[in-house]
Design a protein around this motif. Structure first.
Motif, PDB file in Angstrom:
ATOM      1  N   ARG A 100       0.827  -1.206   0.000  1.00  0.00           N
ATOM      2  CA  ARG A 100       0.000   0.000   0.000  1.00  0.00           C
ATOM      3  C   ARG A 100       0.865   1.262   0.000  1.00  0.00           C
ATOM      4  O   ARG A 100       0.428   2.311  -0.453  1.00  0.00           O
ATOM      5  CB  ARG A 100      -0.933   0.013   1.208  1.00  0.00           C
ATOM      6  N   LEU A 101       2.074   1.128   0.525  1.00  0.00           N
ATOM      7  CA  LEU A 101       3.010   2.249   0.549  1.00  0.00           C
ATOM      8  C   LEU A 101       3.888   2.291  -0.699  1.00  0.00           C
ATOM      9  O   LEU A 101       4.807   3.105  -0.787  1.00  0.00           O
ATOM     10  CB  LEU A 101       3.884   2.167   1.809  1.00  0.00           C
ATOM     11  N   GLY A 102       3.618   1.386  -1.649  1.00  0.00           N
ATOM     12  CA  GLY A 102       4.385   1.356  -2.884  1.00  0.00           C
ATOM     13  C   GLY A 102       5.751   0.717  -2.733  1.00  0.00           C
ATOM     14  O   GLY A 102       6.636   0.941  -3.558  1.00  0.00           O
ATOM     15  N   LYS A 103       5.923  -0.077  -1.697  1.00  0.00           N
ATOM     16  CA  LYS A 103       7.204  -0.735  -1.436  1.00  0.00           C
ATOM     17  C   LYS A 103       7.075  -2.224  -1.750  1.00  0.00           C
ATOM     18  O   LYS A 103       5.989  -2.779  -1.821  1.00  0.00           O
ATOM     19  CB  LYS A 103       7.619  -0.566   0.030  1.00  0.00           C
ATOM     20  N   THR A 104       8.211  -2.874  -1.886  1.00  0.00           N
ATOM     21  CA  THR A 104       8.212  -4.317  -2.112  1.00  0.00           C
ATOM     22  C   THR A 104       8.021  -5.041  -0.785  1.00  0.00           C
ATOM     23  O   THR A 104       8.084  -4.432   0.286  1.00  0.00           O
ATOM     24  CB  THR A 104       9.541  -4.775  -2.740  1.00  0.00           C
ATOM     25  N   ASN A 105       7.844  -6.324  -0.882  1.00  0.00           N
ATOM     26  CA  ASN A 105       7.678  -7.154   0.313  1.00  0.00           C
ATOM     27  C   ASN A 105       8.908  -7.070   1.217  1.00  0.00           C
ATOM     28  O   ASN A 105       8.818  -7.326   2.412  1.00  0.00           O
ATOM     29  CB  ASN A 105       7.397  -8.601  -0.091  1.00  0.00           C
ATOM     30  N   ALA A 106      10.045  -6.672   0.655  1.00  0.00           N
ATOM     31  CA  ALA A 106      11.267  -6.533   1.453  1.00  0.00           C
ATOM     32  C   ALA A 106      11.112  -5.460   2.534  1.00  0.00           C
ATOM     33  O   ALA A 106      11.838  -5.469   3.526  1.00  0.00           O
ATOM     34  CB  ALA A 106      12.449  -6.196   0.552  1.00  0.00           C
ATOM     35  N   ALA A 107      10.159  -4.550   2.350  1.00  0.00           N
ATOM     36  CA  ALA A 107       9.926  -3.496   3.338  1.00  0.00           C
ATOM     37  C   ALA A 107       9.060  -3.978   4.504  1.00  0.00           C
ATOM     38  O   ALA A 107       8.809  -3.221   5.432  1.00  0.00           O
ATOM     39  CB  ALA A 107       9.286  -2.291   2.677  1.00  0.00           C
ATOM     40  N   SER A 108       8.641  -5.231   4.463  1.00  0.00           N
ATOM     41  CA  SER A 108       7.774  -5.762   5.519  1.00  0.00           C
ATOM     42  C   SER A 108       8.389  -5.619   6.905  1.00  0.00           C
ATOM     43  O   SER A 108       7.694  -5.290   7.866  1.00  0.00           O
ATOM     44  CB  SER A 108       7.446  -7.237   5.266  1.00  0.00           C
ATOM     45  N   ARG A 109       9.664  -5.857   7.006  1.00  0.00           N
ATOM     46  CA  ARG A 109      10.334  -5.741   8.307  1.00  0.00           C
ATOM     47  C   ARG A 109      10.295  -4.304   8.822  1.00  0.00           C
ATOM     48  O   ARG A 109      10.044  -4.055   9.995  1.00  0.00           O
ATOM     49  CB  ARG A 109      11.778  -6.226   8.214  1.00  0.00           C
ATOM     50  N   ALA A 110      10.517  -3.334   7.932  1.00  0.00           N
ATOM     51  CA  ALA A 110      10.448  -1.919   8.321  1.00  0.00           C
ATOM     52  C   ALA A 110       9.016  -1.541   8.718  1.00  0.00           C
ATOM     53  O   ALA A 110       8.815  -0.757   9.642  1.00  0.00           O
ATOM     54  CB  ALA A 110      10.942  -1.030   7.187  1.00  0.00           C
ATOM     55  N   VAL A 111       8.034  -2.115   8.031  1.00  0.00           N
ATOM     56  CA  VAL A 111       6.637  -1.901   8.414  1.00  0.00           C
ATOM     57  C   VAL A 111       6.405  -2.464   9.813  1.00  0.00           C
ATOM     58  O   VAL A 111       5.776  -1.823  10.661  1.00  0.00           O
ATOM     59  CB  VAL A 111       5.672  -2.546   7.398  1.00  0.00           C
ATOM     60  N   GLY A 112       6.935  -3.651  10.073  1.00  0.00           N
ATOM     61  CA  GLY A 112       6.784  -4.259  11.391  1.00  0.00           C
ATOM     62  C   GLY A 112       7.407  -3.427  12.494  1.00  0.00           C
ATOM     63  O   GLY A 112       6.833  -3.269  13.577  1.00  0.00           O
ATOM     64  N   THR A 113       8.563  -2.856  12.217  1.00  0.00           N
ATOM     65  CA  THR A 113       9.228  -2.006  13.207  1.00  0.00           C
ATOM     66  C   THR A 113       8.389  -0.765  13.487  1.00  0.00           C
ATOM     67  O   THR A 113       8.204  -0.376  14.644  1.00  0.00           O
ATOM     68  CB  THR A 113      10.635  -1.624  12.724  1.00  0.00           C
ATOM     69  N   ALA A 114       7.876  -0.136  12.440  1.00  0.00           N
ATOM     70  CA  ALA A 114       7.027   1.043  12.619  1.00  0.00           C
ATOM     71  C   ALA A 114       5.737   0.676  13.338  1.00  0.00           C
ATOM     72  O   ALA A 114       5.268   1.405  14.213  1.00  0.00           O
ATOM     73  CB  ALA A 114       6.723   1.684  11.270  1.00  0.00           C
ATOM     74  N   ASN A 115       5.175  -0.465  12.981  1.00  0.00           N
ATOM     75  CA  ASN A 115       3.952  -0.938  13.617  1.00  0.00           C
ATOM     76  C   ASN A 115       4.175  -1.105  15.117  1.00  0.00           C
ATOM     77  O   ASN A 115       3.344  -0.689  15.931  1.00  0.00           O
ATOM     78  CB  ASN A 115       3.531  -2.267  12.971  1.00  0.00           C
ATOM     79  N   GLY A 116       5.300  -1.683  15.494  1.00  0.00           N
ATOM     80  CA  GLY A 116       5.614  -1.909  16.899  1.00  0.00           C
ATOM     81  C   GLY A 116       5.874  -0.631  17.677  1.00  0.00           C
ATOM     82  O   GLY A 116       5.783  -0.617  18.901  1.00  0.00           O
ATOM     83  N   ALA A 117       6.194   0.457  16.971  1.00  0.00           N
ATOM     84  CA  ALA A 117       6.459   1.734  17.628  1.00  0.00           C
ATOM     85  C   ALA A 117       5.217   2.618  17.716  1.00  0.00           C
ATOM     86  O   ALA A 117       5.298   3.742  18.220  1.00  0.00           O
ATOM     87  CB  ALA A 117       7.564   2.478  16.879  1.00  0.00           C
ATOM     88  N   ASN A 118       4.078   2.132  17.258  1.00  0.00           N
ATOM     89  CA  ASN A 118       2.838   2.902  17.274  1.00  0.00           C
ATOM     90  C   ASN A 118       2.507   3.336  18.705  1.00  0.00           C
ATOM     91  O   ASN A 118       2.263   2.494  19.565  1.00  0.00           O
ATOM     92  CB  ASN A 118       1.708   2.040  16.698  1.00  0.00           C
TER      93      ASN A 118
END
Length: 162
Positions: A100-118
């Motif tokens: 949805r952010l226009g990134k590849t699946n490789a960005a999943s870990r960065a999404v997870g890190t941001a998600n955990g910092a919510n």
């Protein structure tokens, strides 16, 4: 300003600054982790947040209408904005958010890190993000709380089917 409310997942500390919710914290609270000011349960924003969360836990509210001001990097805020698009009773994977952010699946870990910092869980529904294989993955409030929140949101959907 802040206040504490009781909930089915334990006490929650609601934090407001300059007329917007800046944090919802799970117990046990980490006092001193960030400046939160004096306790004042009667500010309009904290009263509204407490009411809306109570309605949510009762199954009567599926969307929140609160001013939010989560502190984070531009990347984190972009992830959190995507979380707001995951509807009540729905889930998405880390890869879905990356796409949805226009990134590849490789960005999943960065999404997870941001998600955990919510800093505003429940209202910014990071509990709705699950692993690509449908399993529950990490949650700052603990997997038990994540499971309870997902079950709470699935009950009205199940009731509507029968």
């Amino acid at each position: 300003m802040w206040t504490v409310i009781e909930s089915p997942i334990g006490p929650l500390r609601l934090v407001e600054q300059d007329g917007a919710i800046t944090a919802i914290e799970f117990s046990p609270f980490r006092d001193g982790a960030r400046p939160i000011g004096p306790e004042d349960p009667d500010t309009p924003v904290l009263v509204a947040a407490a009411r809306q969360l109570t309605e949510y836990f009762a199954g009567d509210r599926h969307e929140f209408d609160l001013p939010l001001a989560p502190a984070g990097s531009a990347w984190q805020r972009s992830v959190w904005a995507q979380l707001l698009g995951i509807g009540y009773g729905e889930t998405a994977s880390y890869g879905d958010i990356a796409a949805r952010l226009g990134k590849t699946n490789a960005a999943s870990r960065a999404v997870g890190t941001a998600n955990g910092a919510n800093p505003i869980p429940i209202v910014i529904p990071c509990h709705r993000v699950i692993g690509a294989n449908g399993t529950l993955t990490g949650y700052a409030g603990g997997l038990d709380r994540k499971q309870l929140l997902l079950e709470l949101e699935s009950e009205p959907l199940q009731d509507a089917l029968f």
